[in-house]
Design a protein around this motif. Structure first.
Motif, mmCIF file in Angstrom:
data_model
loop_
_atom_site.group_PDB
_atom_site.id
_atom_site.type_symbol
_atom_site.label_atom_id
_atom_site.label_comp_id
_atom_site.label_asym_id
_atom_site.label_seq_id
_atom_site.Cartn_x
_atom_site.Cartn_y
_atom_site.Cartn_z
ATOM 1 N N ALA A 202 0.868 -1.179 0.000
ATOM 2 C CA ALA A 202 0.000 0.000 0.000
ATOM 3 C C ALA A 202 0.902 1.225 0.000
ATOM 4 C CB ALA A 202 -0.892 -0.001 1.234
ATOM 5 N N ALA A 203 0.496 2.279 -0.677
ATOM 6 C CA ALA A 203 1.277 3.521 -0.689
ATOM 7 C C ALA A 203 0.346 4.689 -0.427
ATOM 8 C CB ALA A 203 1.978 3.701 -2.030
ATOM 9 N N ASP A 204 0.774 5.574 0.438
ATOM 10 C CA ASP A 204 -0.008 6.776 0.732
ATOM 11 C C ASP A 204 0.929 7.968 0.683
ATOM 12 O OD1 ASP A 204 -2.825 5.850 1.859
ATOM 13 O OD2 ASP A 204 -1.323 4.445 2.591
ATOM 14 N N SER A 205 0.575 8.961 -0.122
ATOM 15 C CA SER A 205 1.363 10.195 -0.167
ATOM 16 C C SER A 205 0.539 11.323 0.434
ATOM 17 C CB SER A 205 1.731 10.550 -1.611
ATOM 18 O OG SER A 205 2.536 9.536 -2.145
ATOM 19 N N LEU A 206 1.169 12.066 1.339
ATOM 20 C CA LEU A 206 0.477 13.158 2.030
ATOM 21 C C LEU A 206 1.221 14.467 1.838
ATOM 22 C CD1 LEU A 206 -0.139 11.465 5.520
ATOM 23 C CD2 LEU A 206 -1.665 11.451 3.551
ATOM 24 N N THR A 254 8.913 8.035 4.287
ATOM 25 C CA THR A 254 9.944 8.869 3.658
ATOM 26 C C THR A 254 9.403 10.275 3.478
ATOM 27 O OG1 THR A 254 11.060 7.075 2.509
ATOM 28 C CG2 THR A 254 11.248 9.246 1.513
ATOM 29 N N ILE A 255 10.133 11.250 4.043
ATOM 30 C CA ILE A 255 9.766 12.646 3.817
ATOM 31 C C ILE A 255 10.615 13.119 2.646
ATOM 32 C CG2 ILE A 255 9.798 14.989 4.783
ATOM 33 C CD1 ILE A 255 9.514 12.633 7.411
ATOM 34 N N GLY A 256 9.985 13.212 1.492
ATOM 35 C CA GLY A 256 10.737 13.498 0.265
ATOM 36 C C GLY A 256 10.845 14.971 -0.040
ATOM 37 N N LYS A 274 6.097 16.997 2.285
ATOM 38 C CA LYS A 274 5.436 15.954 1.491
ATOM 39 C C LYS A 274 6.079 14.617 1.848
ATOM 40 C CE LYS A 274 4.149 18.843 -2.426
ATOM 41 N NZ LYS A 274 4.385 19.078 -3.854
ATOM 42 N N LEU A 275 5.260 13.639 2.126
ATOM 43 C CA LEU A 275 5.820 12.351 2.542
ATOM 44 C C LEU A 275 5.093 11.185 1.892
ATOM 45 C CD1 LEU A 275 3.770 10.910 4.735
ATOM 46 C CD2 LEU A 275 4.690 12.645 6.255
ATOM 47 N N LEU A 314 -2.323 13.083 -1.246
ATOM 48 C CA LEU A 314 -1.946 13.350 -2.642
ATOM 49 C C LEU A 314 -2.318 12.152 -3.515
ATOM 50 C CD1 LEU A 314 1.548 14.989 -2.104
ATOM 51 C CD2 LEU A 314 -0.609 16.137 -2.610
ATOM 52 N N ASP A 315 -1.990 10.966 -3.059
ATOM 53 C CA ASP A 315 -2.476 9.765 -3.732
ATOM 54 C C ASP A 315 -2.442 8.604 -2.763
ATOM 55 O OD1 ASP A 315 0.062 8.366 -3.883
ATOM 56 O OD2 ASP A 315 0.598 9.700 -5.517
ATOM 57 N N SER A 316 -3.175 7.558 -3.119
ATOM 58 C CA SER A 316 -3.291 6.424 -2.216
ATOM 59 C C SER A 316 -3.475 5.152 -3.039
ATOM 60 C CB SER A 316 -4.495 6.658 -1.302
ATOM 61 O OG SER A 316 -4.648 5.558 -0.438
ATOM 62 N N TYR A 317 -2.533 4.235 -2.899
ATOM 63 C CA TYR A 317 -2.642 2.938 -3.579
ATOM 64 C C TYR A 317 -3.030 1.894 -2.543
ATOM 65 C CZ TYR A 317 0.069 4.706 -7.597
ATOM 66 O OH TYR A 317 0.517 5.401 -8.683
#
Ligand SMILES: [Zn+2]
Ligand SMILES: [Zn+2]
Length: 438
Positions: A202-206, A254-256, A274-275, A314-317
């Motif tokens: 699962a991936a979540d970007s915030l 990860t805080i990118g 953004k992470l 931002l997105d969520s897989y």
């Protein structure tokens, strides 16, 4: 014991035309590769897919979720099987040097001109599904049921499956008994990797906006400094994985991106973080996201922020989970068709996919697997040297699956997977194998 199951006979009947179809599929692949399209701009690719489905006799609906294509082939009584391929490419400049390399530049949604490349192999997925659809349509005597071919937009932005679902996929088309999908990956070309349970993370970007109060750099007492707030937040977020998860649980935080301020003597009034979070278990995912929320709010309170932080997804897989019974059925069918050493058990990958949305939200079993695309000699050499990680992987500008046997393997896996449900004696085959195991 090497049993030739009845479902394998169905597969042989369907796949007998594959050799003749290969030049055509090769042409389709190189054409799609040379004409990549960004997420939600897959007009040309969708057109090619629709045209092929139509000429094979499918009922075709276009524009599902913007550019998605759904093809239905009703062939008597029996289960409905959905096969899915994604169509989008990436803003990457191709450096493969292949004769059919992309030279395409295109405008992204922010209006920037960017190079475009099929760096994730979705061109291969389109070709596989076009090939499998054609072969199954040509050999309707070998199977019975309904075949549903789905060409999905915008996998790379986690929007495509969502867009098709929001556009009525579940209402406008028959509910499948199983959803099948596959991805080309770094592994010896022609090898197949699969597993039961979690297959993709699962991936979540915030995006997190932290609010402070701006002031002159010489007057910190007049400010609420969002830079210090952001720094403390970043450090504290790193304790989630190290202090809140068990050693047996896995996640990545990860805080990118961390941005604040414009000048050394101006204290800004906000900071933006953004992470990206990866996880392999829904419980862990929920705990990590809750911890982020808790920490970010608490750090803002600790700083005396004038208002609470603004946290935006931002997105969520979704987590990709292979249904136990269905993935066993696919694995049995693969083992009956392919040489044993080509069908491998794989661990869950840290990559993410929105394929999982179809099965999870439609409440139907789903199975996703990988097909190797790396030249077998190159792969064996890299493996012997412990340098598999140096091979060009998905999203690399050098990612270039070898055409053979990658192309034919992915067509075979789709056909064999579909026939595990649609094959005339599929059920008999499954029973026979269950007995053989017991
Ligand atoms: Zn990708
Ligand atoms: Zn991909």
């Amino acid at each position: 014991m090497n049993m030739r199951s009845p479902s394998t006979r169905s597969a042989d009947q369907v796949l007998v035309n594959l050799t003749n179809l290969l030049p055509d599929l090769e042409a389709l692949y190189t054409d799609v590769h040379a004409h990549p399209e960004l997420s939600m701009q897959e007009m040309r690719t969708a057109g090619l897919a629709a045209e092929r489905l139509r000429s094979a006799g499918f009922e075709v609906t276009t524009g599902v979720g913007n550019t998605g294509v759904v093809g239905l082939l009703r062939n008597g009584t029996g289960p409905t099987v959905m096969l899915r391929a994604d169509m989008d490419a990436l803003p990457v400049e191709e450096m493969t040097g292949l004769p059919y390399a992309s030279k395409v530049k295109s405008k992204d949604r922010d209006g920037n001109t960017v190079p475009v490349m099929h760096a994730c192999g979705h061109d291969m997925h389109v070709t596989w599904l076009a090939g499998a659809s054609k072969l199954l349509a040509q050999a309707r005597d070998a199977w019975s049921g309904t075949l549903m071919a789905v060409f999905q937009p915008a996998e790379e932005t986690a929007e495509g499956a969502r867009a098709m679902i929001d556009d009525g996929l579940f209402q406008r088309f028959p509910k499948p008994d199983v959803v099948l999908g596959q991805h080309v990956m770094v592994a010896s070309a022609g090898d197949i990797g699969g597993r039961t349970g979690t297959i993709t993370s699962a991936a979540d970007s915030l995006q997190i906006r932290l609010f402070g109060r701006g002031a002159h750099g010489s007057m910190p007492q007049a400010s609420i400094d969002p830079v210090v707030m952001a720094a403390a937040t970043v450090m504290r977020l790193q304790t989630i994985v190290s202090r809140e998860l068990s050693p047996n649980e896995a996640a990545v935080v990860t805080i990118g991106s961390l941005q604040a301020g414009t000048k050394e003597n101006v204290i800004p009034d906000e900071a933006v973080i953004k992470l990206n979070v990866r996880s392999y278990d829904e419980g862990v995912r929920k705990r990590v996201l809750a911890a982020i929320d808790r920490i970010v709010n608490a750090e803002c309170a600790a700083s005396g922020a004038p208002k609470p932080p603004e946290i935006t997804t931002l997105d969520s897989y979704p987590l990709g989970v292979n249904s136990e019974v269905a993935s066993q059925r696919v694995a049995d069918a693969f083992r009956a068709h392919f040489a044993a050493e080509r069908v491998r058990h794989t661990g869950p990958t840290s990559a993410s996919e929105d394929f999982g949305s179809f099965g999870a939200e439609w409440h139907v079993p789903a199975v996703f697997w990988f097909v190797g695309g790396t030249d077998p000699g190159t792969y064996a050499q890299a493996k012997a040297a412990g340098e598999v990680n140096k091979l060009p992987s998905n999203h690399s500008p050098f990612f270039a699956p070898v055409l053979h046997p990658t192309l034919e393997t992915g067509v075979e896996t789709m056909v064999v997977g579909a026939l595990a449900w649609l094959g005339k004696d599929g059920a008999a085959a499954a029973t026979g194998q269950a007995e053989a195991r017991s």
